[in-house]
Design a protein around this motif. Structure first.
Motif, mmCIF file in Angstrom:
data_model
loop_
_atom_site.group_PDB
_atom_site.id
_atom_site.type_symbol
_atom_site.label_atom_id
_atom_site.label_comp_id
_atom_site.label_asym_id
_atom_site.label_seq_id
_atom_site.Cartn_x
_atom_site.Cartn_y
_atom_site.Cartn_z
ATOM 1 N N SER A 207 23.581 -22.148 -50.648
ATOM 2 C CA SER A 207 24.779 -21.452 -51.118
ATOM 3 C C SER A 207 25.301 -20.471 -50.068
ATOM 4 O O SER A 207 26.512 -20.346 -49.858
ATOM 5 C CB SER A 207 24.494 -20.722 -52.430
ATOM 6 N N LEU A 208 24.389 -19.794 -49.370
ATOM 7 C CA LEU A 208 24.809 -18.870 -48.314
ATOM 8 C C LEU A 208 25.476 -19.607 -47.161
ATOM 9 O O LEU A 208 26.546 -19.206 -46.671
ATOM 10 C CB LEU A 208 23.603 -18.089 -47.806
ATOM 11 N N PHE A 211 28.927 -20.911 -47.932
ATOM 12 C CA PHE A 211 29.910 -19.837 -47.893
ATOM 13 C C PHE A 211 30.275 -19.481 -46.457
ATOM 14 O O PHE A 211 31.451 -19.258 -46.131
ATOM 15 C CB PHE A 211 29.366 -18.611 -48.629
ATOM 16 N N LEU A 212 29.271 -19.450 -45.576
ATOM 17 C CA LEU A 212 29.521 -19.125 -44.173
ATOM 18 C C LEU A 212 30.358 -20.201 -43.481
ATOM 19 O O LEU A 212 31.088 -19.908 -42.525
ATOM 20 C CB LEU A 212 28.201 -18.934 -43.428
ATOM 21 N N MET A 213 30.251 -21.438 -43.954
ATOM 22 C CA MET A 213 31.015 -22.521 -43.339
ATOM 23 C C MET A 213 32.515 -22.337 -43.536
ATOM 24 O O MET A 213 33.314 -22.755 -42.701
ATOM 25 C CB MET A 213 30.592 -23.873 -43.932
ATOM 26 N N ASP A 214 32.897 -21.751 -44.665
ATOM 27 C CA ASP A 214 34.322 -21.588 -44.951
ATOM 28 C C ASP A 214 34.518 -20.280 -45.704
ATOM 29 O O ASP A 214 34.451 -20.238 -46.929
ATOM 30 C CB ASP A 214 34.833 -22.770 -45.780
ATOM 31 N N TRP A 220 34.295 -17.529 -54.031
ATOM 32 C CA TRP A 220 33.642 -16.279 -54.407
ATOM 33 C C TRP A 220 32.317 -16.497 -55.133
ATOM 34 O O TRP A 220 31.416 -15.644 -55.091
ATOM 35 C CB TRP A 220 34.569 -15.470 -55.317
ATOM 36 N N TYR A 221 32.201 -17.632 -55.803
ATOM 37 C CA TYR A 221 31.003 -17.891 -56.612
ATOM 38 C C TYR A 221 29.773 -18.182 -55.754
ATOM 39 O O TYR A 221 28.635 -18.034 -56.225
ATOM 40 C CB TYR A 221 31.250 -19.060 -57.557
ATOM 41 N N LEU A 222 29.978 -18.602 -54.504
ATOM 42 C CA LEU A 222 28.828 -18.937 -53.658
ATOM 43 C C LEU A 222 27.966 -17.717 -53.338
ATOM 44 O O LEU A 222 26.730 -17.789 -53.465
ATOM 45 C CB LEU A 222 29.310 -19.614 -52.374
ATOM 46 N N ALA A 227 23.011 -14.417 -54.365
ATOM 47 C CA ALA A 227 22.357 -13.191 -54.821
ATOM 48 C C ALA A 227 21.400 -13.475 -55.979
ATOM 49 O O ALA A 227 20.263 -12.969 -56.002
ATOM 50 C CB ALA A 227 23.407 -12.161 -55.241
ATOM 51 N N VAL A 228 21.830 -14.286 -56.943
ATOM 52 C CA VAL A 228 20.976 -14.604 -58.098
ATOM 53 C C VAL A 228 19.749 -15.394 -57.653
ATOM 54 O O VAL A 228 18.619 -15.095 -58.064
ATOM 55 C CB VAL A 228 21.780 -15.388 -59.152
ATOM 56 N N ALA A 229 19.971 -16.416 -56.820
ATOM 57 C CA ALA A 229 18.847 -17.224 -56.349
ATOM 58 C C ALA A 229 17.882 -16.401 -55.497
ATOM 59 O O ALA A 229 16.664 -16.560 -55.588
ATOM 60 C CB ALA A 229 19.366 -18.416 -55.547
ATOM 61 N N ALA A 230 18.426 -15.495 -54.678
ATOM 62 C CA ALA A 230 17.567 -14.649 -53.847
ATOM 63 C C ALA A 230 16.725 -13.709 -54.691
ATOM 64 O O ALA A 230 15.534 -13.493 -54.406
ATOM 65 C CB ALA A 230 18.424 -13.849 -52.861
#
Length: 448
Positions: A207-208, A211-214, A220-222, A227-230
């Motif tokens: 997910s991180l 998000f960094l790719m684009d 916004w949900y990524l 954060a939740v997965a971490a």
């Protein structure tokens, strides 16, 4: 060890001069061909620590042979790919297939040092770093030669003979694991693997990276998923009897965490130059893929010389400081380039970048060897690569955002400012880290 470990950097860098020809052949803009870079790093960033942990638990031989065989399969898929989607899938397979080489090499270095009772593993760490640096820098030139000889598909076909050679050498030379005194139960193996921890780590990282790719508000949900997965991953690892990543040990190892942070920032600069500068030399300056590769030769030569000269000298702090200065100077010179700049100025930029190219990776690798828990050498080495790939993903996103549909001079200057900021941050992280003095003293017993 050397051949397996260079499979990833050769595929990381050889694609840099192939992006433009692939885009022209398949009718894809730069924003889409950037996925060829991102896909490999997404797969490898996830796979390196996972495979590294498996190597820590079960030894390098089986993981090395399985992963390296996948490289050959990916080479065939990429060579025959009919469209960009299949080509991206081939890059994912390459990312997964090249995961075992570097962690396996670091684990073998550590086990050999323990077997012989010597703190120093001879010149192997230096040879490993030099081989990776050499291949990483020569990749664009090799790619240009292959494209000139057989088109962009030859850059994928190269993986087939490399994979065959690596598998045959692995079967011949890699030590077989010692037979266990008692058969391990399936439940014990699952517990040692910490599959829930690996799954949560994968969710966090994927997910991180997506998000960094684009970097766009519509995604916004990524970061929320990240954060939740971490958080769930942290809770799981702190409670697990045999965690995938021992956060209690890692959290108390501030020097190792600082090394990972430096790796992320260093590779933002390194890969932004590798991909962004190379694309600009083709589209903004007008060089062919072959000549764009030739421009990298000064960096290739100087990086090898710097690595060989500094490889057996103790300490890492001096290497990192000189590498930081080299990054800043090279980025500053990039800001002076334009479509009518003399060719010697492009060669000068590549030459200056050879200094950090030859020093930073070597110093970061040796820092991990000194700072990591000996029982988790492979997974710690895998995490180093993961942070490096995080940096490469930031670089890929910055490159795509700076250039848009075409790699013009204005976009290159925008990218150079971002690189300069990352270079300054790298210098600050190095100057403010007092633990490097202790790492220097400890590293004096190793060839680095």
């Amino acid at each position: 060890m050397l051949l397996g470990s260079v499979l990833n950097p050769v595929n990381s860098t050889i694609i840099s001069v192939a992006l433009v020809p692939i885009g022209r052949a398949l009718g894809a803009p730069a924003a889409q061909t950037a996925w060829l870079v991102s896909a490999l790093y997404l797969a490898t960033a996830l796979g390196q620590p996972v495979v590294g942990r498996l190597i820590d638990l079960f030894g390098p031989r089986r993981l090395f042979l399985l992963s390296t065989s996948l490289v050959g399969v990916a080479g065939v898929v990429g060579t025959l790919a009919p469209d960009l989607g299949v080509l991206i899938a081939a890059r994912v397979l390459l990312g997964l297939g090249t995961c075992a080489g570097y962690p396996a090499a670091m684990a073998l270095v550590r086990s050999e040092a323990e077997r012989t009772g010597r703190d120093s593993p001879g010149g192997v760490l230096t040879a490993l770093a030099v081989a990776n640096q050499t291949v990483a820098v020569i990749g664009p030139l090799l790619g240009g030669l292959l494209i000139a000889a057989g088109g962009w598909r030859a850059t994928f076909a190269l993986n087939v003979p490399l994979a065959v050679a690596a598998v045959l050498l692995g079967l011949w030379r890699l030590p077989k694991p010692a037979p266990a005194s008692t058969p391990a139960r399936r439940g014990d193996l699952v517990a040692r693997l910490d599959l829930p921890g690996m799954g949560l780590f994968a969710a966090t990282l994927v997910s991180l990276l997506l998000f960094l790719m684009d970097l766009h508000p519509r995604f916004w949900y990524l970061p929320v998923i990240t954060a939740v997965a971490a958080a769930a991953f942290t809770v799981r690892e702190l409670r697990a009897a045999t965690p995938f990543i021992d956060l209690r040990v890692l959290g108390g190892n501030t020097p190792l965490l600082a090394t990972y942070g430096r790796a992320l920032v260093a590779y933002v600069v390194s890969y932004a130059f590798l991909y962004g500068f190379t694309q600009w030399t083709e589209e903004g300056y007008g060089l062919t893929p072959f000549h764009a590769g030739l421009v990298q030769i000064p960096m290739f030569l100087l990086a090898i010389g710097v690595s060989l000269f500094s490889g057996r000298r103790p300490g890492v702090r001096g290497k990192l400081l000189v590498g930081a200065v080299g990054q800043i100077v090279a980025c500053a010179v990039m800001l002076t380039l334009g479509g009518t700049s003399p060719l010697w100025l492009l060669l000068l930029v590549a030459l200056v970048f050879g200094v950090p190219q030859g020093l930073n990776s070597l110093a970061l690798q040796n820092s991990v060897y000194v700072q990591a828990d000996p029982g988790r050498t492979a997974s710690s080495a895998g995490l180093l690569r993961t942070f490096a790939y995080l940096g490469s993903m930031v670089a890929s996103s910055a490159t795509a955002g700076s250039f848009g549909p075409r790699a013009d001079t204005a976009g290159m200057h925008h990218l150079a400012w971002l690189m300069l900021g990352a270079g300054v941050l790298f210098a600050l992280l190095t100057c403010c880290d007092r633990s490097l003095g202790r790492a220097t003293t400890t590293a004096g017993t190793t060839p680095a």
